[in-house]
Design a protein around this motif. Structure first.
Motif, PDB file in Angstrom:
ATOM      1  N   UNK A   6     -31.419  24.773  -2.014  1.00  0.00           N
ATOM      2  CA  UNK A   6     -31.733  23.703  -2.953  1.00  0.00           C
ATOM      3  C   UNK A   6     -33.030  23.079  -2.490  1.00  0.00           C
ATOM      4  N   UNK A   7     -34.046  23.141  -3.319  1.00  0.00           N
ATOM      5  CA  UNK A   7     -35.287  22.464  -2.998  1.00  0.00           C
ATOM      6  C   UNK A   7     -35.536  21.449  -4.110  1.00  0.00           C
ATOM      7  N   UNK A   8     -35.580  20.206  -3.739  1.00  0.00           N
ATOM      8  CA  UNK A   8     -35.797  19.132  -4.694  1.00  0.00           C
ATOM      9  C   UNK A   8     -37.211  18.615  -4.528  1.00  0.00           C
ATOM     10  N   UNK A  61     -30.003  22.288   2.498  1.00  0.00           N
ATOM     11  CA  UNK A  61     -30.512  21.308   1.540  1.00  0.00           C
ATOM     12  C   UNK A  61     -31.866  20.790   1.981  1.00  0.00           C
ATOM     13  N   UNK A  62     -32.913  21.180   1.288  1.00  0.00           N
ATOM     14  CA  UNK A  62     -34.273  20.807   1.671  1.00  0.00           C
ATOM     15  C   UNK A  62     -34.875  19.930   0.587  1.00  0.00           C
ATOM     16  N   UNK A  63     -35.517  18.856   0.992  1.00  0.00           N
ATOM     17  CA  UNK A  63     -36.184  17.965   0.048  1.00  0.00           C
ATOM     18  C   UNK A  63     -37.616  17.733   0.496  1.00  0.00           C
ATOM     19  N   UNK A  90     -26.657  20.207   2.212  1.00  0.00           N
ATOM     20  CA  UNK A  90     -26.399  21.373   3.059  1.00  0.00           C
ATOM     21  C   UNK A  90     -24.899  21.523   3.249  1.00  0.00           C
ATOM     22  N   UNK A  91     -24.413  22.734   3.154  1.00  0.00           N
ATOM     23  CA  UNK A  91     -22.976  22.972   3.326  1.00  0.00           C
ATOM     24  C   UNK A  91     -22.759  24.302   4.033  1.00  0.00           C
TER      25      UNK A  91
END
Length: 188
Positions: A6-8, A61-63, A90-91
């Motif tokens: 996931x890149x937000x 999980x990267x933002x 992140x999971x």
């Protein structure tokens, strides 16, 4: 190992400088000496779509956070790019160290591209480019490059730890080549 990343892309329109979070309950700023651990992955666990696909066991999980629309006294845009791991995005359903290393490399790849953005922004500023859309185009282009690089990484290391180690070395060298663009917060 292939997984869901996931890149937000969050753009702040604030004209006020914000204190940089180094680490809190939900965010970890990318720093060379702070590696991810499985306790950082606090998101809701997800089951693989196919139980035979053991590589669908974690997500990083990267933002990226960019701060646009501030200006220097010379009217040049200020573009601050910080990179975070979001603990709740992140999971994992594993505690395998090789998979944790895989997720760290994803985080490092994102940092590599954050450095590329910082480099390009400094180049635009050196040329005294005032048009904010030129800055936004650079950021958008590098985000797309990052997505493609992340996918290529997953494709090339799928269930191949030796290849993953090659990538780890490759990314480390690329980070070193762009070391001068590493973000080091003032409030450390």
């Amino acid at each position: 190992m292939r997984h869901f990343i996931i890149i937000l892309f969050l753009i702040s329109y604030s004209s006020f400088a914000q204190e940089v979070v180094i680490e809190n309950d939900s965010l970890i700023l990318w720093q060379k000496d702070r590696k991810l651990c499985w306790d950082d992955f606090k998101g809701v666990k997800q089951q693989p779509k196919d139980v035979h696909l053991i590589h669908q066991v974690a997500a990083c999980g990267i933002e990226f956070k960019e701060n646009f629309f501030q200006k220097t006294p010379e009217d040049l845009p200020i573009v601050d790019v910080t990179l975070y791991f979001n603990k709740y995005r992140g999971w994992t359903i594993t505690d395998d160290i090789k998979i944790l290393e895989h997720e760290q490399i994803h985080f490092d790849i994102a940092e590599l591209h954050a450095r590329k953005i910082r480099k390009e922004v400094l180049d635009l500023k050196a040329r005294e480019i005032l048009n904010i859309y030129e800055y936004m185009d650079i950021v958008d282009s590098i985000f797309k490059e990052c997505d493609a690089y992340q996918d290529k990484y997953d494709d090339e290391v799928l269930l191949n730890y030796d290849r993953q180690q090659e990538w780890q070395s490759k990314v480390a060298k690329e980070l070193e080549a762009l070391k001068e663009y590493e973000y080091i917060p003032d409030n450390e």
